[in-house]
Write a protein that holds these residues in place. Structure first.
Motif, PDB file in Angstrom:
ATOM      1  N   SER A 116      61.381  51.605  34.029  1.00  0.00           N
ATOM      2  CA  SER A 116      62.753  51.784  34.513  1.00  0.00           C
ATOM      3  C   SER A 116      62.897  53.115  35.240  1.00  0.00           C
ATOM      4  CB  SER A 116      63.737  51.724  33.338  1.00  0.00           C
ATOM      5  OG  SER A 116      65.059  51.932  33.789  1.00  0.00           O
ATOM      6  N   ALA A 130      68.095  48.734  33.167  1.00  0.00           N
ATOM      7  CA  ALA A 130      66.726  49.047  32.747  1.00  0.00           C
ATOM      8  C   ALA A 130      65.845  47.805  32.765  1.00  0.00           C
ATOM      9  CB  ALA A 130      66.734  49.668  31.352  1.00  0.00           C
ATOM     10  N   ASN A 174      65.160  47.040  36.405  1.00  0.00           N
ATOM     11  CA  ASN A 174      64.224  48.032  36.938  1.00  0.00           C
ATOM     12  C   ASN A 174      62.801  47.750  36.495  1.00  0.00           C
ATOM     13  OD1 ASN A 174      66.148  49.434  38.315  1.00  0.00           O
ATOM     14  ND2 ASN A 174      66.202  51.197  36.958  1.00  0.00           N
ATOM     15  N   THR A 175      62.639  47.356  35.239  1.00  0.00           N
ATOM     16  CA  THR A 175      61.299  47.106  34.710  1.00  0.00           C
ATOM     17  C   THR A 175      60.629  45.950  35.450  1.00  0.00           C
ATOM     18  OG1 THR A 175      61.939  47.919  32.522  1.00  0.00           O
ATOM     19  CG2 THR A 175      59.991  46.523  32.638  1.00  0.00           C
ATOM     20  N   SER A 222      66.103  49.177  43.051  1.00  0.00           N
ATOM     21  CA  SER A 222      66.056  49.822  41.741  1.00  0.00           C
ATOM     22  C   SER A 222      66.505  51.273  41.808  1.00  0.00           C
ATOM     23  CB  SER A 222      64.643  49.728  41.149  1.00  0.00           C
ATOM     24  OG  SER A 222      63.687  50.306  42.024  1.00  0.00           O
TER      25      SER A 222
END
Length: 514
Positions: free
Chosen positions: A48, A180, A183-184, A335
């Motif tokens: 993230s 998060a 983002n991952t 992101s």
């Protein structure tokens, strides 16, 4: 148009992930919405944070910078990223421990507890204004690539709206937990795709060594430091760019938000100490792709060079794989917008609104942050309407401007003699000089060494001035009641111990009483 379909699918999946976080109740309270209830594990934290910084700048911007300026861009990355993890850990160790104990949820909270409400109000304003060029760079990169991929079927001005609308939706619904998770997934995806593109581009001309030899034969200046009469990648220029990027990384909202959201000490340590190395490897790939592209796609100038990532992908890969590679660059831009917009929205709600309306409830804070997300995105789209500065330069402007806040941060954690007057004066002077330099001489005055500034660039001049102001004003002013009272918290003896579970558990029991 296949690439546009891929990007649309990624956007829809991201919105679904945000909706999933919303439906599962991860945004019910302010703590859940802003810092994910301090529940993120180390794997999610690493990717993230990585995704929140590896942006259109890292993919489109660095490939463009490599294309236009050569190997000097790699020197900047090395000087910037090699020490970053250790410096980040040094600066934000107390952010993690005290943030957990004091339930901090924004950047302004540590400044407010150490220096008072004046700094708590100034920090989110300065950080937001410094973030705008970086966010504009992402929106601009997205618009340019949508136009290129659709072969102008989707014009730049329409393409700018394409991704920001989706980002706003999943941030508003999913909060920090949803952001998060998104983002991952995006971080893993673009990391894989940038390696595929790198090896494909190098293979096009027989491998890495033959490709670089071809570049050297046609553009030997790309291998030089101090080319173009000492104006391109001189040592002052390398140091200036690297210092702006390294120090700016520490001062943006993302490290604060991820420190607050970490579930464990192990996660926090792993996140920070691995970040620089992973970034160095990943960002090197598009930079080398850009350098190699000078013999594959010659003749791109200025902002048009920001399209080189997508153009060279279409020439080196099958259409479907090129679409995935470019989609990887898009997810990097998404992101970063995700992390930076959410961090600023969090600051506006928890710092500015909380100061203006002290009794606002948790629902009011969350609602304010959601509205802030939409407003920030709209402002960035408006500013990006007429692009005239390449993505890389816009990004470095942002890093350099926000970096002046490092002196109040360092003073808060490591210097008992620091004062609110020194912190405030340093921040305003450093930020103000950056703005004056930009108005006076444009981006070149801020980014490139100038004889008028003793071969410093405008950022370094502003940074040095901010540091001098901070130390001088702190030494000639006396700490007030707030600064004196804060010493018991910020310099608690337990903070000198080893960062482990025992220290964190002890801090949660002791610091709330300070």
């Amino acid at each position: 148009m296949f690439a546009i379909s891929i990007i649309t699918a990624i956007c829809l999946v991201s919105v679904f992930v945000g909706y999933l976080a919303f439906r599962r109740g991860f945004t019910r309270s302010a703590d859940d919405y802003f810092v994910a209830g301090s529940s993120l594990g180390y794997f999610v934290l690493i990717f993230s944070l990585l995704a929140s910084f590896l942006s259109a700048f890292s993919m489109f911007g660095m490939s463009s910078l490599g294309y236009r300026t050569g190997f000097g861009a790699l020197f900047v990355l090395s000087v910037n990223l090699v020490p970053l993890g250790a410096l980040w850990y040094y600066m934000h160790r107390k952010t993690f421990v005290l943030g957990r104990a004091r339930s901090w949820m924004s950047m302004g909270m540590p400044f407010g507890e150490r220096y008072g409400n004046g700094m708590r109000a100034v920090i989110p304003v300065v950080v937001l204004l410094a973030s705008i060029p970086y966010l504009v760079a992402q929106v601009q990169g997205i618009g340019l690539m949508v136009e290129a991929l659709s072969e102008k079927a989707i014009p730049y001005h329409m393409g700018m709206f394409f991704v920001p609308v989706f980002i706003s939706l999943y941030l508003i619904m999913g909060g920090m937990k949803g952001a998060a998770w998104v983002n991952t997934v995006q971080g893993i995806f673009f990391s894989i795709m940038v390696f595929i593109l790198f090896f494909a581009v190098m293979a096009k001309n027989g491998g890495f060594a033959p490709t670089m030899q071809m570049v050297f034969d046609t553009h030997p200046e790309l291998f030089q430091l101090g080319a173009k009469g000492g104006k391109l990648w001189s040592y002052p220029m390398v140091f200036g760019f690297a210092a702006a990027m390294c120090l700016g990384c520490i001062c943006f909202p993302q490290p604060y938000m991820h420190a607050y959201s970490s579930r464990t000490v192990k996660g926090f340590k792993t996140m920070l100490l691995s970040f620089g190395g992973i970034c160095l490897v990943i960002i090197t790939m598009p930079t080398l792709v850009g350098i190699a592209a000078t013999v594959i796609v010659p003749g791109l100038k200025g902002v048009q060079a920001d399209k080189v990532y997508g153009i060279v992908a279409s020439m080196a890969l099958p259409d479907w794989l090129a679409a995935l590679a470019v989609a990887g660059g898009f997810t990097a831009a998404m992101s970063t917008v995700n992390g930076l917009v959410f961090g600023n929205a969090t600051n506006l709600a928890n710092d500015l609104l909380k100061l203006m309306v002290p009794h606002v409830g948790q629902k009011g804070l969350v609602s304010a942050a959601r509205w802030s997300v939409a407003v920030i995105m709209a402002i960035c789209v408006v500013i990006a309407w007429n692009p005239n500065t390449p993505v890389a330069e816009l990004s470095v402007l942002a890093f350099g401007t926000v970096a002046v806040t490092i002196f109040p941060l360092w003073g808060a954690y490591f210097w008992k003699r620091s004062t609110a007057a020194g912190a405030m004066a340093s921040t305003i002077v450093g930020f103000g000089i950056n703005i004056v330099m930009f108005i006076w001489g444009g981006k070149n005055m801020v980014l490139f060494p100038s004889a008028k500034l003793f071969q410093l660039n405008g950022f370094l001049a502003a940074f040095i001035a901010a540091g001098l102001v901070f130390f001088i004003v702190c030494l000639v002013t006396k700490p007030g009641k707030i600064e004196q009272k804060s010493l018991a918290l910020f310099f608690h003896p337990a903070l000198d111990g080893k960062l482990d579970h025992n220290l964190v558990d002890r801090s949660e029991n002791e610091y709330v009483k300070v």
